[in-house]
Design an enzyme around this catalytic site. Structure first.
Site, mmCIF file in Angstrom:
data_model
loop_
_atom_site.group_PDB
_atom_site.id
_atom_site.type_symbol
_atom_site.label_atom_id
_atom_site.label_comp_id
_atom_site.label_asym_id
_atom_site.label_seq_id
_atom_site.Cartn_x
_atom_site.Cartn_y
_atom_site.Cartn_z
ATOM 1 N N LYS A 183 0.853 -1.191 0.000
ATOM 2 C CA LYS A 183 0.000 0.000 0.000
ATOM 3 C C LYS A 183 0.889 1.241 0.000
ATOM 4 O O LYS A 183 1.429 1.641 1.019
ATOM 5 C CB LYS A 183 -0.916 0.050 1.226
ATOM 6 C CG LYS A 183 -1.932 1.172 1.080
ATOM 7 C CD LYS A 183 -2.278 1.850 2.383
ATOM 8 C CE LYS A 183 -1.679 3.173 2.663
ATOM 9 N NZ LYS A 183 -1.764 4.242 1.712
ATOM 10 N N GLU A 258 9.716 1.572 10.541
ATOM 11 C CA GLU A 258 10.757 2.556 10.199
ATOM 12 C C GLU A 258 10.098 3.916 10.318
ATOM 13 O O GLU A 258 9.270 4.270 9.478
ATOM 14 C CB GLU A 258 11.214 2.360 8.749
ATOM 15 C CG GLU A 258 11.799 1.021 8.438
ATOM 16 C CD GLU A 258 13.264 0.942 8.782
ATOM 17 O OE1 GLU A 258 13.813 1.916 9.329
ATOM 18 O OE2 GLU A 258 13.861 -0.102 8.506
ATOM 19 N N CYS A 292 13.883 10.802 6.139
ATOM 20 C CA CYS A 292 13.723 10.404 7.538
ATOM 21 C C CYS A 292 15.035 10.586 8.299
ATOM 22 O O CYS A 292 15.035 10.916 9.476
ATOM 23 C CB CYS A 292 13.248 8.976 7.615
ATOM 24 S SG CYS A 292 14.269 7.873 6.649
ATOM 25 N N GLU A 394 10.373 16.649 14.398
ATOM 26 C CA GLU A 394 10.761 16.409 13.011
ATOM 27 C C GLU A 394 9.995 17.377 12.099
ATOM 28 O O GLU A 394 8.770 17.365 12.064
ATOM 29 C CB GLU A 394 10.408 14.964 12.627
ATOM 30 C CG GLU A 394 10.833 14.618 11.224
ATOM 31 C CD GLU A 394 10.438 13.199 10.815
ATOM 32 O OE1 GLU A 394 9.295 12.789 11.060
ATOM 33 O OE2 GLU A 394 11.292 12.510 10.249
HETATM 34 P P1 NAD Z 1 2.509 8.747 7.339
HETATM 35 O O1 NAD Z 1 2.809 8.048 8.602
HETATM 36 O O2 NAD Z 1 1.475 9.803 7.347
HETATM 37 O O3 NAD Z 1 2.020 7.683 6.232
HETATM 38 C C1 NAD Z 1 2.799 6.580 5.866
HETATM 39 C C2 NAD Z 1 1.895 5.538 5.221
HETATM 40 O O4 NAD Z 1 0.991 5.025 6.189
HETATM 41 C C3 NAD Z 1 1.031 6.055 4.076
HETATM 42 O O5 NAD Z 1 0.955 5.076 3.071
HETATM 43 C C4 NAD Z 1 -0.310 6.249 4.756
HETATM 44 O O6 NAD Z 1 -1.412 6.204 3.869
HETATM 45 C C5 NAD Z 1 -0.339 5.077 5.714
HETATM 46 N N1 NAD Z 1 -1.229 5.212 6.871
HETATM 47 C C6 NAD Z 1 -1.712 6.352 7.435
HETATM 48 N N2 NAD Z 1 -2.501 6.037 8.496
HETATM 49 C C7 NAD Z 1 -2.489 4.687 8.605
HETATM 50 C C8 NAD Z 1 -3.095 3.779 9.515
HETATM 51 N N3 NAD Z 1 -3.859 4.184 10.530
HETATM 52 N N4 NAD Z 1 -2.858 2.456 9.364
HETATM 53 C C9 NAD Z 1 -2.081 2.014 8.361
HETATM 54 N N5 NAD Z 1 -1.485 2.836 7.461
HETATM 55 C C10 NAD Z 1 -1.690 4.162 7.588
HETATM 56 O O7 NAD Z 1 3.904 9.252 6.806
HETATM 57 P P2 NAD Z 1 4.198 10.187 5.554
HETATM 58 O O8 NAD Z 1 3.699 11.546 5.896
HETATM 59 O O9 NAD Z 1 3.729 9.522 4.301
HETATM 60 O O10 NAD Z 1 5.804 10.161 5.536
HETATM 61 C C11 NAD Z 1 6.590 10.971 6.328
HETATM 62 C C12 NAD Z 1 7.085 10.247 7.560
HETATM 63 O O11 NAD Z 1 7.742 9.032 7.203
HETATM 64 C C13 NAD Z 1 8.144 11.031 8.323
HETATM 65 O O12 NAD Z 1 7.880 10.988 9.696
HETATM 66 C C14 NAD Z 1 9.443 10.304 8.021
HETATM 67 O O13 NAD Z 1 10.439 10.461 8.973
HETATM 68 C C15 NAD Z 1 8.974 8.908 7.905
HETATM 69 N N6 NAD Z 1 9.933 8.116 7.124
HETATM 70 C C16 NAD Z 1 10.709 7.180 7.772
HETATM 71 C C17 NAD Z 1 11.663 6.442 7.068
HETATM 72 C C18 NAD Z 1 12.536 5.423 7.746
HETATM 73 O O14 NAD Z 1 13.120 4.583 7.055
HETATM 74 N N7 NAD Z 1 12.676 5.431 9.051
HETATM 75 C C19 NAD Z 1 11.817 6.664 5.699
HETATM 76 C C20 NAD Z 1 11.019 7.620 5.078
HETATM 77 C C21 NAD Z 1 10.068 8.327 5.806
#
Ligand code: NAD
Length: 491
Positions: A183, A258, A292, A394
């Site tokens: 997803k 992650e 991230c 962040e």
């Molecule tokens: P997000 O947490 O809003 O969304 C990530 C994914 O989760 C999306 O596909 C979203 O649709 C889905 N999602 C949202 N609510 C959900 C739920 N209740 N259950 C299951 N899935 C759900 O993150 P974002 O805004 O897309 O990305 C930014 C964040 O990602 C930042 O905090 C960044 O640090 C983190 N990030 C971490 C890494 C790592 O490897 N540690 C890498 C890239 C980004």
């Protein structure tokens, strides 16, 4: 700039059971391009019924001998072929990625899409090397350990590196013999759909690699809660990671998280200054800070602090912000409106809390985008209090917080003053000190005289509230296999 080239788009459908399928809702949603805020693609709006269908396809494929008994060398060749298809379609994938996310074409085409192919090749190499072990047992007995795939894996990815982070999960999951339902972020789904289509073209049996697009609530939650999903690997924010962990608890799934970071990048007075300056800048401005592991807290030793801050500001002023497809642009718009507003709010809060703005801080929507687009100046704050919002939260944008430190202990104390532990950098000519730091820093990745560099062979993941489990490297194989013990009586 002339009208940007238009990429070839995947159908606005899910990819399930080896084919494009209509969403149960019959609806699609527009994918916005952050450079002009116009809808540049449509994607299927998934729901729980679509998740059920995809999980059923993945379960059937998992039990099917076509996948289960595929000879390892053949499975490796399929992954290798998938990598070739990514390479062959690099330009189109890069266009899709840049228009979806706002990242520069250079970064998509020269760095990220080629890395996707390398990741598939790296894990293709492991398929034929998934060895178990032999354990000494008392008497006439033989103990064996086998590595078996976990089963159906639900993979959830964010919008900042859509294809790359999908590859981090899909490639090891498939290499280990699992089946997957991916997803992607609802804002950046195009390249994940293409990846699944290439998988089918490369020879993955139907149902091995499925993609369901849609929102977190409508697709993510049902996927995490689904009783027939054995494992969830999630990359995204810490806040949603917490929800995922709660949602997965009901069915006791295996979970890899992650999450976010607020990574310290530490510059000592004896560092190669030019290299440290470049590392500080790419640490925060690569992909507009939507990384991230961004080195968003720069700690600089007091004796070189003023001069270094001046040099940073001068270099930031030379960063060309512009349309992601325009020549010579180093920084495109941030990915979406919510992010744009949030970054500018962080800038205001930092000013209110007394940080010294040394460069940037403004929206460039009018200046660069002619009134459209989520453009933000590369921004540097100095004298940032380690307790302040900018040092603790962040931002996920091009905003650097610079703080002075006195000596090694002071640097470590400030570096550790965070709930996160994803990454860190240290710049020094004293290798002993560099390695001392690497050993003591609580972070999943420590770069010594480098920053923001990745390799498929090096595991990546966090300490603390940056999550747990590792992507990449041989450690990723542990995340997608279960050890099985076999006791063999020899009499
Ligand atoms: P997000 O947490 O809003 O969304 C990530 C994914 O989760 C999306 O596909 C979203 O649709 C889905 N999602 C949202 N609510 C959900 C739920 N209740 N259950 C299951 N899935 C759900 O993150 P974002 O805004 O897309 O990305 C930014 C964040 O990602 C930042 O905090 C960044 O640090 C983190 N990030 C971490 C890494 C790592 O490897 N540690 C890498 C890239 C980004």
């Amino acid at each position: 700039m002339a009208a940007p080239p238009r990429p070839e788009l995947p159908p606005a459908r899910h990819f399930v059971g080896g084919e494009w399928v209509e969403p149960h809702s019959g609806r699609t949603v527009g994918s916005l391009c952050p450079a002009d805020e116009a809808v540049h693609a449509e994607v299927a709006a998934g729901d729980a019924e679509d998740v059920d269908r995809a999980v059923a396809a993945a379960r059937t494929a998992f039990d099917d001998p076509a996948w289960r008994d595929m000879p390892p060398a053949k499975r490796a060749r399929v992954l290798w072929k998938l990598a070739e298809l990514v390479d062959r379609n690099r330009e189109n994938l890069a266009l899709c990625e840049s228009l979806d996310t706002g990242k520069t074409r250079f970064d998509s085409e020269r760095i990220e899409i080629p890395m996707v192919a390398e990741i598939f090749r790296y894990f293709a190499g492991w398929v034929t090397k998934m060895e178990g072990g032999v354990v000494p047992l008392p008497g006439e007995n033989l103990g064996l350990t086998l590595r078996t795939p976990v089963g159906v894996c639900g993979l959830i990815t964010p919008w900042n590196f859509p294809m790359l982070l999908a590859a981090w999960k899909v490639a090891p999951a498939l290499a280990c013999g699992n089946t997957v339902v991916l997803k992607p972020s609802e804002q950046t789904s195009l390249t994940s759909l293409w990846m699944a289509a290439y998988g089918a073209e490369a020879g993955l049996p139907p149902g091995v690699f499925n993609v369901v697009t849609g929102s977190g609530r409508e697709v993510g939650t049902p996927l995490v809660k689904h009783p027939d999903v054995d494992k969830v690997s999630f990359t995204g924010s810490t806040e949603v990671g917490r929800m995922v962990m709660r949602e997965a608890a009901g069915t006791l799934k295996r979970v890899t998280l992650e999450l976010g970071g607020k990574s310290p990048n530490v510059v000592f007075e004896d560092a190669d200054r030019k290299a440290a300056l470049r590392g500080a800048l790419t640490g925060i401005f690569y992909n507009k800070g939507e990384v991230c592991a961004a080195g968003s807290r720069l700690l600089v030793q007091r004796s070189i602090y003023d001069e270094f801050v001046e040099q940073l500001a001068a270099a930031a002023a030379k960063t060309t912000v512009g349309h992601p497809l325009a020549e010579g642009v180093r920084m495109g718009p941030v990915c979406n409106q919510a992010q744009y507003e949030s970054v500018l709010r962080f800038v205001e809060t930092a000013k209110e809390e007394g940080a010294r703005l040394v460069f940037g801080g403004r929206s460039l929507r009018d200046e660069v985008g002619g009134g459209k687009g989520f453009y933000v100046e590369p921004t540097i704050f100095a004298d940032v209090d380690p307790d302040s919002t900018l040092a603790q939260e962040e931002v996920f944008g091009p905003v650097l917080a610079v703080t002075p430190f006195e000596d090694e202990e002071d640097a470590l104390r400030i570096a550790h003053h965070t709930r996160y532990g994803l990454a860190a950098g240290v710049w020094t000519r004293d290798l002993g000190r560099g390695l001392r730091f690497a050993r003591r820093l609580r972070a999943g990745t420590v770069w010594v005289n480098a920053y923001n560099l990745y390799d498929p062979g090096l595991p990546f993941g966090g300490f603390g509230e940056s999550g747990f489990g590792r992507d990449l490297g041989r450690h990723a194989l542990d995340a997608y296999t279960e050890p099985k013990s076999v006791w063999v009586g020899l009499t």
